[in-house]
Write an enzyme that holds these catalytic residues in place. Structure first.
Site, PDB file in Angstrom:
ATOM      1  N   ARG A  36       0.829  -1.199   0.000  1.00 35.17           N
ATOM      2  CA  ARG A  36       0.000   0.000   0.000  1.00 35.17           C
ATOM      3  C   ARG A  36       0.864   1.249   0.000  1.00 35.17           C
ATOM      4  O   ARG A  36       2.028   1.221   0.395  1.00 35.17           O
ATOM      5  CB  ARG A  36      -0.955   0.014   1.201  1.00 35.17           C
ATOM      6  CG  ARG A  36      -0.275   0.220   2.559  1.00 35.17           C
ATOM      7  CD  ARG A  36      -0.340   1.658   3.031  1.00 35.17           C
ATOM      8  NE  ARG A  36       0.473   1.862   4.232  1.00 35.17           N
ATOM      9  CZ  ARG A  36       1.705   2.328   4.226  1.00 35.17           C
ATOM     10  NH1 ARG A  36       2.301   2.607   3.087  1.00 35.17           N
ATOM     11  NH2 ARG A  36       2.382   2.499   5.346  1.00 35.17           N
ATOM     12  N   GLY A 134      11.541  -2.301   2.704  1.00 36.07           N
ATOM     13  CA  GLY A 134      12.130  -1.148   3.382  1.00 36.07           C
ATOM     14  C   GLY A 134      11.791   0.191   2.779  1.00 36.07           C
ATOM     15  O   GLY A 134      12.423   1.193   3.107  1.00 36.07           O
ATOM     16  N   ASP A 184      -2.032  -0.449   7.442  1.00 37.78           N
ATOM     17  CA  ASP A 184      -1.398  -1.302   6.438  1.00 37.78           C
ATOM     18  C   ASP A 184      -2.223  -2.556   6.166  1.00 37.78           C
ATOM     19  O   ASP A 184      -2.499  -2.905   5.016  1.00 37.78           O
ATOM     20  CB  ASP A 184       0.006  -1.699   6.902  1.00 37.78           C
ATOM     21  CG  ASP A 184       0.904  -0.493   7.122  1.00 37.78           C
ATOM     22  OD1 ASP A 184       0.484   0.631   6.780  1.00 37.78           O
ATOM     23  OD2 ASP A 184       2.009  -0.675   7.648  1.00 37.78           O
TER      24      ASP A 184
END
Length: 397
Positions: A36, A134, A184
């Protein structure tokens, strides 16, 4: 320049082929869940505020088949195309702390589903992901939600979507040790094509906000830096917000107003004033942006995105030089209206920016930003576009 990505159907076919090569048979079940991006509403989720994310066209795909060689218990063999570190565990009977960090997300969701009465048979599982690691695009939530969706396929039954998202969030808290908010997992589960989610992080109510204009693209640029932090900045920001709320006498900063902040000007420490000002303003910006998007008020939406970035940079202090540079370059090269708005997205200190851009200017903008960013930092950015994507889905059952 702009990474075209891999369509989900092609990624599924690749995972099917890799599974056959690795295990000598076809997978019986397959599931996919997207990452997302958050268009606006940063560091508001743990303050019970509003966020406006969307699922992206980057996915975790998981394939599984009944294990052929087991110890007789519900043993799961876990492999990832991205990590040469296969893991093996028995759900509910393993010390998850002995597992590689990436495998703990899977184990935590499987343990949670087992508590809900889902069967956990002996399995061979292969994972492949196109969600950047990351970059603040929720690769961990995509992995968790893909795991839950795979178990739904295996069990032949579905979890309530909200319950599913909360189960995945709980797994991240308890097994990965990350005290994340709900944005999330909710986005990966509930995402809809051509829509953003205006999520109320207190009530968990979701309002779908259309983003259907074919001439507007969502441009994501990864700085490809992640600054190492030593002071526990995320936990520090959260405690600062809680302290500001206590001082103002409200349950959370969701309940605070700029008027209340002004009334407490002499009581709150300057740093707490700045943190609270960001959260209060960001909630207002997020709800205003949702209305602006629905009405096609692009100039307003752009102003709100730039204001969000400035607040994150100055009041919340979670940006960094590379993120600031990308936003400045987007604003500079898009001053003719080709860039609607731009801001950092995610936790900060590195990761990605998100911008709304005019489609017919996309290649020019990407080339100009890429060239200037490389020249000024010596780092090659990663650039891709996405439409709002569909949430988690069973691919094969």
């Amino acid at each position: 320049m702009v990474d075209p990505g891999i369509p989900l159907d092609d990624l599924v076919a690749r995972v099917d082929r890799d599974f056959r090569q690795r295990f000598g048979r076809a997978p019986q079940w397959m599931a996919a869940a997207p990452g997302r991006v958050n268009l606006i509403g940063e560091h508001t989720d743990y303050n019970e505020g509003f966020v406006l994310p969307m699922a992206i066209e980057r996915y975790v795909v998981m394939a599984a088949a009944p294990a052929e060689r087991t110890t007789g218990e519900a043993e799961v063999g876990l492999s990832s195309s991205a990590v040469d570190q296969p893991e093996r565990f028995t759900v509910g009977a393993a010390d998850f702390r002995q597992l590689a960090p990436w495998a703990r997300y899977v184990y935590g969701v499987m343990a949670g589903c087992r508590e809900q009465g889902f069967p956990t048979p002996a399995l061979d599982v292969l994972i492949e992901s196109t969600v950047p690691l990351g970059g603040g695009l929720s690769s961990s939530a995509a992995l968790e939600v893909a795991t839950a969706t795979l178990l739904e396929a295996i069990a032949g039954q579905r979890l309530d979507p909200i319950r599913k998202a909360l189960l995945c969030q709980k797994a991240e808290h308890e097994y990965a040790g990350v005290p994340c908010g709900i944005m999330d997992q909710f986005t990966s589960v509930l995402g809809q094509a051509s829509h953003l989610l205006l999520l109320d992080c207190r009530s968990t109510q979701v309002q779908m906000v259309p983003l259907t204009d074919p001439e507007v693209e969502v441009l994501i640029i990864n700085t490809n830096v992640k600054h190492e932090l030593t002071g526990g900045e995320y936990a520090q920001r959260r405690s600062q917000c809680e302290a500001a709320a206590r001082t103002m006498g409200v349950p959370s900063l969701r309940d605070a107003t700029l008027e209340m902040l002004a009334q407490n000007n002499g009581v709150l420490e300057p740093i707490l004033q700045r943190r609270a000002r960001h959260v209060i303003g960001e909630n207002d910006r997020t709800t205003a942006a949702a209305k602006g998007l629905a009405a096609g008020q692009w100039e307003l939406v752009g102003e709100l995105m730039y204001a969000s970035h400035a607040s994150l940079r100055d009041d919340y202090e979670v940006s960094c030089e590379e993120l600031d540079l990308l936003v400045e370059l987007a604003q500079q090269h898009g001053s003719d209206g080709s860039v609607i708005g731009s801001r950092m997205t995610g936790g900060g200190f590195g990761g990605c920016t998100v911008s709304l851009v005019r489609k017919d200017h996309l290649d020019r903008l990407a080339a100009a930003i890429d060239s200037d960013y490389r020249r000024l930092t010596g780092i090659a950015p990663s650039i891709f576009t996405t439409r709002p994507a569909q949430g988690a889905q069973i691919v094969r059952a």
